[in-house]
Design an enzyme around this catalytic site. Structure first.
Site, short mmCIF file in Angstrom:
data_model
loop_
_atom_site.label_atom_id
_atom_site.label_comp_id
_atom_site.label_asym_id
_atom_site.label_seq_id
_atom_site.Cartn_x
_atom_site.Cartn_y
_atom_site.Cartn_z
N MET A 31 6.48 10.89 11.82
CA MET A 31 5.80 11.97 11.81
C MET A 31 6.76 13.09 11.44
SD MET A 31 2.83 11.57 14.72
CE MET A 31 3.78 11.93 16.23
N HIS A 38 15.60 8.30 13.54
CA HIS A 38 14.86 7.95 12.27
C HIS A 38 15.81 7.47 11.25
CE1 HIS A 38 12.09 10.95 13.89
NE2 HIS A 38 11.23 10.04 13.92
N ASP A 151 9.78 4.42 21.77
CA ASP A 151 8.43 4.14 22.17
C ASP A 151 8.36 2.58 22.19
OD1 ASP A 151 7.48 6.90 21.53
OD2 ASP A 151 8.28 6.57 19.60
O1 PAF Z 1 6.31 6.94 16.55
C1 PAF Z 1 5.78 7.61 15.73
O2 PAF Z 1 6.39 8.57 15.25
C2 PAF Z 1 4.24 7.73 15.26
O3 PAF Z 1 3.39 7.09 16.68
C3 PAF Z 1 3.89 6.79 14.07
C4 PAF Z 1 4.32 5.33 14.53
C5 PAF Z 1 4.57 7.14 13.07
C6 PAF Z 1 2.40 6.60 13.84
O4 PAF Z 1 2.20 8.15 13.54
#
Ligand code: PAF
Length: 284
Positions: A31, A38, A151
């Site tokens: 996102m 990331h 997550d």
């Molecule tokens: O983990 C995230 O950033 C979001 O939940 C994802 C997997 C990109 C879906 O919008």
């Protein structure tokens, strides 16, 4: 690096890329507001695939709080600079209108994996995650998709969706990346003041201490240790801490209940407050 903003352009690019060539494609769904967490996913995808696509899309359907959606950090230019350095091949940054030309009425439900922890506390959240992730899988058709273990429940829900839809891609889960202080990296950390950030460090500190504590204590005692330690710190309030089977996400009562045991926590931090999540492995 190509930056594409519509699903039709993205589909066309993938079709052209695959025409006559047997290339593997890695997808890193994000996102945006990218950080080192990331970056670790992108590096891994670049290493393991011929082509890496990174999606940057603040998905409205997974937010159950409109203020949270409005305040979510958006930093596309900086994100693209970082992705270029990391060697990503495509950035897919569509608008909500392009992804959802009409409301997505599909309902995803994978009990009991999505009915615990985040599930009841963020109604509709995992449904929204599945809506966007299934669309991204359809548009990009990746061989592998990369998700961060911060997550933890999200990965379990996505794995369940992949099983149910019989999709033939590999879900790659990657370890949590932490600041030197131990704080799990999160785009939401940018919303914390320096003082709140210093307070938030206690979350990981307590989870690491709990790993030692657990060696000589029961599951219930370890649970209470974490919750009471954090709730005693001004500026922190535990929403939940659950010690679960790492595969089924169901609570365990004893350390022997499952071969893989993880503690998942959500804590409110600071005045606004900011909702932070983290987890720790007790047994694997
Ligand atoms: O983990 C995230 O950033 C979001 O939940 C994802 C997997 C990109 C879906 O919008």
């Amino acid at each position: 690096m190509n930056i594409l903003t519509t699903q039709s352009d993205m589909r066309a690019a993938m079709a052209a890329l695959r025409a006559g060539a047997n290339l593997t494609v890695g997808l890193v769904p994000t996102m945006g507001a990218l950080h080192e967490g990331h970056a670790s996913l992108v590096r891994r995808s670049v290493k393991e695939n011929d082509v890496t696509v990174v999606s940057v899309f603040v998905n409205p359907t997974q937010f159950n709080d409109p203020t949270d959606l409005k305040n979510y950090p958006r930093t596309l230019e900086a994100d693209c600079r970082l992705l270029e350095e990391l060697g990503a091949d495509y950035v897919f940054a569509p608008t909500p209108e392009d992804i959802y030309p009409e409301p997505d009425t599909r309902v995803f439900s994978f009990p009991p994996i999505d009915t615990v922890m985040e599930g009841p506390r963020r109604p509709g959240h995992f449904n929204g995650v599945c809506q966007i992730v299934s669309k991204l899988f359809d548009i990009v058709a990746p061989d592998r998709a990369y998700f961060g273990e911060k997550d933890f429940q999200q990965i379990a829900v996505i794995r369940a969706m992949v099983r149910h839809l019989r999709l033939s891609l590999e879900i790659v889960s990657c370890p949590i990346v932490r600041e030197p202080s131990g704080l799990a990296l999160s785009s939401r950390n940018t919303l914390l003041s320096p003082d709140e950030k210093a307070t938030a460090v206690n979350i990981s500190k307590t989870l690491f201490a709990a790993q030692d504590f657990a060696k000589a204590h029961t599951v219930a005692e370890t649970h209470d240790y974490v919750v009471s330690t954090l709730n005693a710190i001004e500026g922190l309030e535990v929403e939940y801490f659950e010690i679960v089977d790492g595969t089924t996400l169901q609570s365990v009562r004893s350390w022997d209940d499952a071969p893989y045991v993880v503690g998942c926590i959500t804590v409110y931090c600071g005045a606004k407050p900011i909702r932070l999540i983290d987890n720790i492995c007790f047994k694997k």
